[in-house]
Design a protein around this motif. Structure first.
Motif, mmCIF file in Angstrom:
data_model
loop_
_atom_site.group_PDB
_atom_site.id
_atom_site.type_symbol
_atom_site.label_atom_id
_atom_site.label_comp_id
_atom_site.label_asym_id
_atom_site.label_seq_id
_atom_site.Cartn_x
_atom_site.Cartn_y
_atom_site.Cartn_z
ATOM 1 N N MET A 1 -0.802 11.587 8.637
ATOM 2 C CA MET A 1 0.053 10.922 7.874
ATOM 3 C C MET A 1 0.382 11.607 6.919
ATOM 4 S SD MET A 1 0.559 8.171 9.712
ATOM 5 C CE MET A 1 1.284 6.914 8.682
ATOM 6 N N ILE B 1 1.172 11.972 2.504
ATOM 7 C CA ILE B 1 1.041 11.088 1.655
ATOM 8 C C ILE B 1 1.882 11.869 0.523
ATOM 9 C CG2 ILE B 1 -0.928 9.940 2.435
ATOM 10 C CD1 ILE B 1 -2.716 11.894 0.750
ATOM 11 N N MET C 1 -5.342 8.235 5.046
ATOM 12 C CA MET C 1 -4.744 7.603 3.879
ATOM 13 C C MET C 1 -5.538 6.460 3.497
ATOM 14 S SD MET C 1 -0.848 6.363 3.467
ATOM 15 C CE MET C 1 -0.838 5.322 4.482
ATOM 16 N N GLN D 1 2.346 6.479 0.521
ATOM 17 C CA GLN D 1 2.789 6.903 1.888
ATOM 18 C C GLN D 1 4.082 7.614 1.581
ATOM 19 O OE1 GLN D 1 3.241 4.389 5.461
ATOM 20 N NE2 GLN D 1 5.026 5.548 5.499
ATOM 21 N N LEU E 1 2.677 5.892 13.094
ATOM 22 C CA LEU E 1 3.502 5.160 12.056
ATOM 23 C C LEU E 1 4.311 4.090 12.543
ATOM 24 C CD1 LEU E 1 3.766 4.633 8.879
ATOM 25 C CD2 LEU E 1 5.517 6.169 8.990
#
Length: 294
Positions: free
Chosen positions: A88, A90, A145, A184, A204
């Motif tokens: 992910m 960030i 995250m 995010q 996601l």
């Protein structure tokens, strides 16, 4: 020695003192709590902290070293965002405070490797920011995250520990580190053609769809619950109205029955009185007839 000789000696001494004071003022350099310096040249290197030294032009050179803590803000946003363990992206903003190690070795190393750049925060940031970015990226790749969000202190501690090992080569140390912003990265930044972004985008999308379905189910259940509650309320209201109507009817019936009973009693009393009157009249007539016959 006469008086003129004494005066001449006094004047000479005064001139020598004045020249000495002037030279001392011109050649002597002192450090302060927030500024140290390193003297090089004749006599070798000398680190001056909280003191002073004679600086003779041509044969000596000095390098001033800033001893204050210097803030270094690191922003990794958008396409420069960090990638976590679960792929992910960030957006993160962190602030680090670095300073020269307050030892002779630290000041000497800072003067030799950084020079006057310790006096310029922007120039110093250009040198050290890469190390902080590398440390932040390395630690972020080992955490998700959610883990970074819930363990911000642990994340920054590990970043600070990793970055501190590279600062010593410049005579610097990390005084403090703080995570000021974490979020995010916008989904539009994810590149489907990138292997990391593709995996993160898939996760996601799945999470967004799951949460959308969950939200939709909760909203539907909420609507059904509200309608069921309204139905139960309306049904209860109708039952209450029905019971009230039954109570009114029963009350009316009871009143009518009571009225009828009272009227019957009155009529019975009236009939009894009439009969009593008639019987009395008959007895009176009989008695009169009896008397007349007699």
């Amino acid at each position: 020695m006469n008086g003129s000789d004494v005066i001449a000696i006094v004047i000479l001494i005064t001139i020598i003192i004045a020249i000495g004071v002037y030279l001392l003022h011109w050649l002597y350099r002192h450090s302060s709590k927030d500024q140290s310096f390193v003297r090089t040249g004749l006599g070798g290197e000398r680190v001056v902290m909280g003191g002073g030294a004679l600086i003779i032009p041509i044969v000596h050179d000095i390098t001033r070293v800033n001893m204050n803590a210097i803030p270094v803000e690191i922003r990794r946003l958008g396409e420069q965002s960090l990638i976590t363990r679960n792929k992910m992206r960030i957006d993160i903003i962190a602030e680090f405070f670095v300073r020269v190690v307050p030892t002779e070795a630290g000041v000497s190393t800072a003067a030799r490797t950084l020079g006057d750049r310790t006096q310029n925060p922007a120039a110093l940031k250009e040198i050290v920011q890469g190390r902080f970015v590398d440390a932040m990226s390395a630690i972020a790749s080992t955490m998700t995250m959610d883990e970074i969000h819930t363990s911000r202190g642990r994340y920054m501690s590990e970043v600070a520990a990793l970055a501190a090992t590279t600062l010593g080569s410049n005579g610097l140390e990390l005084e403090n580190a703080s995570l000021t912003s974490l979020n995010q990265t916008d989904i539009s930044v994810f590149d489907p053609s990138n292997a990391f972004d593709a995996e993160g985008l898939t996760q996601l999308t799945e999470q967004i769809e799951e949460r959308r379905q969950l939200r939709n189910r909760i909203e539907n259940e909420s609507r059904i619950s509200i309608k069921l509650k309204d139905f139960e309320t309306e049904q209860r209201s109708l039952e209450i109205e029905r019971d009230l109507e039954y109570a009114r009817i029963e009350q009316t019936q009871a009143i009518e029955i009571r009225k009828a009973a009272q009227l019957a009693e009155i009529e019975a009393e009236r009939s009894s009185s009439t009969i009593s009157i008639q019987n009395a009249r008959i007895r009176s007539e009989q008695e009169g007839e009896r008397i007349r016959i007699a």
